[in-house]
Design an enzyme around this catalytic site. Structure first.
Site, PDB file in Angstrom:
ATOM      1  N   HIS A   1       0.819  -1.220   0.000  1.00  0.00           N
ATOM      2  CA  HIS A   1       0.000   0.000   0.000  1.00  0.00           C
ATOM      3  C   HIS A   1       0.851   1.269   0.000  1.00  0.00           C
ATOM      4  O   HIS A   1       0.362   2.331  -0.339  1.00  0.00           O
ATOM      5  CB  HIS A   1      -1.044  -0.009   1.116  1.00  0.00           C
ATOM      6  CG  HIS A   1      -0.540   0.233   2.498  1.00  0.00           C
ATOM      7  ND1 HIS A   1      -0.227  -0.787   3.385  1.00  0.00           N
ATOM      8  CD2 HIS A   1      -0.289   1.372   3.176  1.00  0.00           C
ATOM      9  CE1 HIS A   1       0.166  -0.261   4.531  1.00  0.00           C
ATOM     10  NE2 HIS A   1       0.144   1.042   4.433  1.00  0.00           N
TER      11      HIS A   1
ATOM     12  N   SER B   1       4.093   2.186   8.390  1.00  0.00           N
ATOM     13  CA  SER B   1       3.886   1.223   7.323  1.00  0.00           C
ATOM     14  C   SER B   1       5.182   1.032   6.576  1.00  0.00           C
ATOM     15  O   SER B   1       5.833   2.006   6.202  1.00  0.00           O
ATOM     16  CB  SER B   1       2.826   1.717   6.352  1.00  0.00           C
ATOM     17  OG  SER B   1       1.582   1.281   6.772  1.00  0.00           O
TER      18      SER B   1
ATOM     19  N   ASP C   1       1.451  -7.758   2.377  1.00  0.00           N
ATOM     20  CA  ASP C   1       1.461  -6.330   2.058  1.00  0.00           C
ATOM     21  C   ASP C   1       2.886  -5.809   1.822  1.00  0.00           C
ATOM     22  O   ASP C   1       3.433  -5.090   2.645  1.00  0.00           O
ATOM     23  CB  ASP C   1       0.781  -5.569   3.209  1.00  0.00           C
ATOM     24  CG  ASP C   1       0.434  -4.136   2.835  1.00  0.00           C
ATOM     25  OD1 ASP C   1       0.928  -3.653   1.791  1.00  0.00           O
ATOM     26  OD2 ASP C   1      -0.313  -3.497   3.589  1.00  0.00           O
TER      27      ASP C   1
HETATM   28  N1  ARG Z   1      -4.453   0.110   7.753  1.00  0.00           N
HETATM   29  C1  ARG Z   1      -3.182   0.150   7.107  1.00  0.00           C
HETATM   30  C2  ARG Z   1      -2.625   1.559   7.168  1.00  0.00           C
HETATM   31  O1  ARG Z   1      -3.101   2.350   7.938  1.00  0.00           O
HETATM   32  C3  ARG Z   1      -3.245  -0.388   5.713  1.00  0.00           C
HETATM   33  C4  ARG Z   1      -3.949   0.461   4.727  1.00  0.00           C
HETATM   34  C5  ARG Z   1      -3.966  -0.054   3.321  1.00  0.00           C
HETATM   35  N2  ARG Z   1      -4.947  -1.077   3.069  1.00  0.00           N
HETATM   36  C6  ARG Z   1      -6.271  -0.837   2.798  1.00  0.00           C
HETATM   37  N3  ARG Z   1      -7.059  -1.866   2.600  1.00  0.00           N
HETATM   38  N4  ARG Z   1      -6.781   0.348   2.706  1.00  0.00           N
HETATM   39  O2  ARG Z   1      -2.051   2.130   6.294  1.00  0.00           O
HETATM   40  N1  GLU Z   2      -0.968   1.079   7.690  1.00  0.00           N
HETATM   41  C1  GLU Z   2      -0.419   2.154   8.462  1.00  0.00           C
HETATM   42  C2  GLU Z   2       0.485   3.091   7.670  1.00  0.00           C
HETATM   43  O1  GLU Z   2       0.254   3.424   6.566  1.00  0.00           O
HETATM   44  C3  GLU Z   2       0.312   1.585   9.615  1.00  0.00           C
HETATM   45  C4  GLU Z   2      -0.692   1.091  10.520  1.00  0.00           C
HETATM   46  C5  GLU Z   2      -0.853   2.008  11.675  1.00  0.00           C
HETATM   47  O2  GLU Z   2      -1.442   3.083  11.565  1.00  0.00           O
HETATM   48  O3  GLU Z   2      -0.349   1.560  12.692  1.00  0.00           O
HETATM   49  O4  GLU Z   2       1.397   3.676   8.147  1.00  0.00           O
END
Ligand code: ARG
Ligand code: GLU
Length: 722
Positions: free
Chosen positions: A87, A653, A223
């Site tokens: 991502h 991330s 990921d």
């Molecule tokens: N929750 C993770 C973050 O905050 C992954 C986000 C990407 N994935 C998604 N399905 N939107 O970045």
């Molecule tokens: N998916 C998140 C990011 O883009 C990391 C997850 C979080 O927020 O801990 O940084």
């Protein structure tokens, strides 16, 4: 609740509140030796703080980069190979995708250096060294100063610090505020701007489970994506050139094939974006009851609109994929945050903490003088802020979602550049606006935007108090017979939703285009909304925010003085941090216990043929069937993800998860839903970060993609035999 139970709860709260909580904290790497090394070794770390951060010789920090300013990446080969999340690399993957050559759907693997794809605008930044500069930056600052005055002294001092800094010509520097502006640190950096896409799995692996699984455990997402840094012939930063060569890093991470077990030490090294751990309870109350609910309600509507289009139309699905994921991501996080803050009694904890603070403050006359009214003053300041905070959230959430307004804002930037700085200012601003609008229209469909306009403008009018907004949208809707009709009319009459007209106009006759834009009905509306916002909300909001900043700064200083037994860590601010904690499952609610590891078996349990979120590529199913895991499996199973008590946030991330020896064991990409409130109130019982097991990454690269040439660049180790 009877009084005894209440007393017991508040005693328990007090204990967790005032103690230094194991595993909480995002620590500055240069201070680990002093503040954390002992604790880290106690949890099982086998290396020293100097192996992590050292400016005299190579250390782990030399393998960590800020990836594009929004994520983290790490160097995993002597030829500058960078690992980050799928991502995080998604923009690049999406930009190179078309309906015929769809890297989102099919994945992408460069077979050699020549096939690696450049990405304009993408960069990685190394941290060369970090120095405290608090006394220089705060020279001449007095407590009585107004915020504006203080900021201008600070800015001047920072400029002087940077000017006098001894650094190489290819290096950069920046200074950041810590502890609400009580301390300042200087960062010397090196930024590489030729970063090429090397590999990415198909979305069905890299984003397996999509939004349903996002922020959730148990998780089965691979990921990750791979990039390579290119440098000039001298290995120094250089703009993109076909002649650039793969970068030779000071340090590349070794990769462990041994995995981790329950209670093993892990640490995560990266660039966490923003947390607010030291807020007054009144601020937390507003997050729970005002801000998060408003933003959630708005995004829910926007997501429903975009989703309906994406499911019907492949082209829109590609165009809106990144945007949708971004909107959905915070939407879901805020929901978890509200639940978590409520479920862990964050408000009660804050209040107990404030009571203890006051008790201590009142016990010492000089503290009482200086800090005695702080808690109360903050309460009053936040009370006054409440209504403005809500209207700010409505305005920003809605205006940013309707992209015709973004176009208007960009064109207005040009108009004001011309008005302020004449033809020259205009010429200077033009290419930037052109780039921004080209990007925007690449991922834009007027029908989607029109529907967003209809839905969100109605919410804008109905969800806010009339005295804080422009009356124009209500009048226009009434005159056209409703928001649906208004949207039809606006998008028929306006030019701003027509990408080719706008882009051609900017290229051929920008002056004529801007004249048209001035009279555009969409632009009129954008202007009316924005000037009403400035007048009715933002002016007062800025004053209130300045007052809050001043009080929070003093409150921060006071907490550090009053709770001497506690080791404080600064809120995340996109600077390099180390967080550490042990591998552990959790117990989110009664009778539910989560294990700390997932396996490929779980991918297959979730598999739904042809599904939007849970399809599994054929090749992966075959590998599962014959259990062809090579050296990456463990006891006949293929590990996929695991969780631990590392205190992470957005920006982490792509951060490496390292074992007790500093070997790469995982790739951080998420947190568990019940624990997303760790940004405001970390609780070791349910806060967990989620990592892809590095062996799953290697398995996908090697066995799934057949990109063994990349594996041979890496250094694989087995620190622990099982
Ligand atoms: N929750 C993770 C973050 O905050 C992954 C986000 C990407 N994935 C998604 N399905 N939107 O970045
Ligand atoms: N998916 C998140 C990011 O883009 C990391 C997850 C979080 O927020 O801990 O940084």
């Amino acid at each position: 609740m009877n009084w005894l139970k209440r007393l017991l709860i508040s005693l328990a709260l007090l204990l967790t509140v005032v103690n230094v909580r194991a595993d909480e904290g995002m620590w500055l790497p240069q201070l680990l030796a002093r503040l954390n090394e002992k604790h880290m070794k106690g949890l099982g770390m086998k290396i020293s703080a100097a192996d992590i951060y050292n400016i005299n010789k190579g250390s782990l920090k030399d393998a960590i980069v800020s990836f594009g300013g929004f994520c983290t990446g790490e160097i995993i080969s002597a030829k500058g190979l960078v690992l980050t999340n799928h991502h995080c690399g998604f923009d690049a993957i999406q930009n190179h995708s078309t309906l015929e050559r769809n890297y989102i759907h099919d994945g992408f693997w460069a077979k050699n250096h020549a096939e690696e794809i450049p990405n304009a605008g993408l960069f990685v930044t190394f941290i060369v060294r970090i120095e405290e500069v608090s006394s220089q930056v705060l020279a001449g600052v007095t407590p009585a100063m107004e915020e504006k005055e203080r900021q201008s002294v600070v800015d001047k001092n920072i400029a002087a610090v940077r000017k006098n800094l001894k650094k190489e010509s290819y290096q950069d520097s920046h200074v950041r505020a810590f502890f609400e502006g009580n301390q300042y640190f200087l960062f010397v950096t090196e930024t590489y701007r030729d970063v090429r896409l090397v590999g990415a799995p198909p979305s069905a692996i890299g984003n397996f489970g999509k939004d349903t699984d996002n922020w959730m455990w148990p998780r089965h997402t691979g990921d990750f994506s791979l990039f390579r840094i290119y440098a000039g012939k001298d290995n120094k930063p250089a703009e993109y050139s076909a002649d650039n060569i793969p970068y030779t890093p000071k340090r590349a991470l070794s990769i462990s094939l041994s995995g981790v077990s329950e209670n093993d030490f892990t640490m995560v090294f990266g660039f966490p974006g923003r947390t607010t751990q030291y807020l007054h309870s009144a601020a937390v109350e507003q997050v729970i009851n005002v801000n998060d609910p408003a933003k959630i309600a708005i995004r829910e509507k926007a997501l429903a609109v975009i989703d309906a289009f994406m499911r019907k139309d492949e082209q829109i699905k590609i165009q809106y994929a990144a945007k949708y994921a971004g909107i959905q991501n915070s939407y879901k996080k805020w929901q978890g945050e509200v639940l978590g803050l409520t479920g862990t009694h964050a408000l009660a904890k804050k209040k107990t903490y404030e009571e203890e603070f006051l008790k201590r403050v009142n016990s010492k006359p000089e503290w009482k003088d200086q800090y005695g009214s702080l808690v109360n003053d903050l309460q009053k300041a936040y009370d006054a802020f409440r209504v403005y905070g809500k209207h700010r959230d409505y305005y920003t959430e809605i205006i940013n979602r309707i992209e015709a307004f973004t176009v208007a804002a960009q064109l207005n930037n040009l108009i004001s550049a011309k008005e302020k700085n004449g033809e020259e200012g205009f010429k200077k601003a033009l290419p930037q606006v052109q780039n921004r609008l080209e990007d925007l229209y690449n991922e834009y469909n007027p029908a989607v935007d029109k529907k967003l306009f209809e839905t969100l403008m109605q919410l804008f009018v109905e969800g806010q108090d009339a005295e804080y907004i422009s009356s124009l949208p209500r009048q226009l809707a009434a005159a056209s017979g409703g928001f649906g009709q208004l949207a039809e009319k606006m998008y028929a009459d306006s030019w701003l939703d027509d990408g080719s007209k706008i882009l051609d106009g900017l290229k051929n006759d920008a002056a004529a285009l801007l004249e048209k834009c001035r009279k555009d009905p969409m632009n009129d509306l954008a202007m009316a909304l924005s000037s009403a916002y400035t007048e009715k909300v933002n002016r007062r909001l800025t004053e209130l925010q300045n007052n809050i900043n001043r009080l929070q700064r003093s409150y921060m200083q006071a907490q550090m003085e009053v709770f001497k037994e506690k080791v404080f860590y600064p809120d995340a601010n996109s600077t390099l941090r180390v967080t550490y904690g042990t591998v552990k499952g959790y117990n989110p609610r009664d009778a539910v216990v989560y294990d700390y590891y997932t396996y490929l078996d779980g991918v297959m349990e979730k598999y739904k043929p042809g599904d939007y979120e849970f399809d599994v590529p054929e090749k992966l199913r075959q590998l599962y069937q014959v259990k062809d895991y090579g050296p990456y499996g463990q006891n006949g199973k293929m590990p996929v993800c695991f969780i631990a008590r590392n205190h992470t946030t957005g920006g982490n991330s792509g951060s490496p998860a390292l074992d007790a020896w500093g070997n790469l064991v995982g790739l951080n990409f998420d947190r568990v839903w019940e624990g997303t409130m760790s940004d405001i109130n970390y609780d070791p019982s349910i806060c967990r970060n989620i990592m892809v097991d590095i062996r799953y990454v290697l398995f996908i690269v090697d066995k799934y993609a057949g990109a063994g040439h990349l594996i041979s660049e890496m250094k694989l180790v087995r620190p622990k035999q099982r």
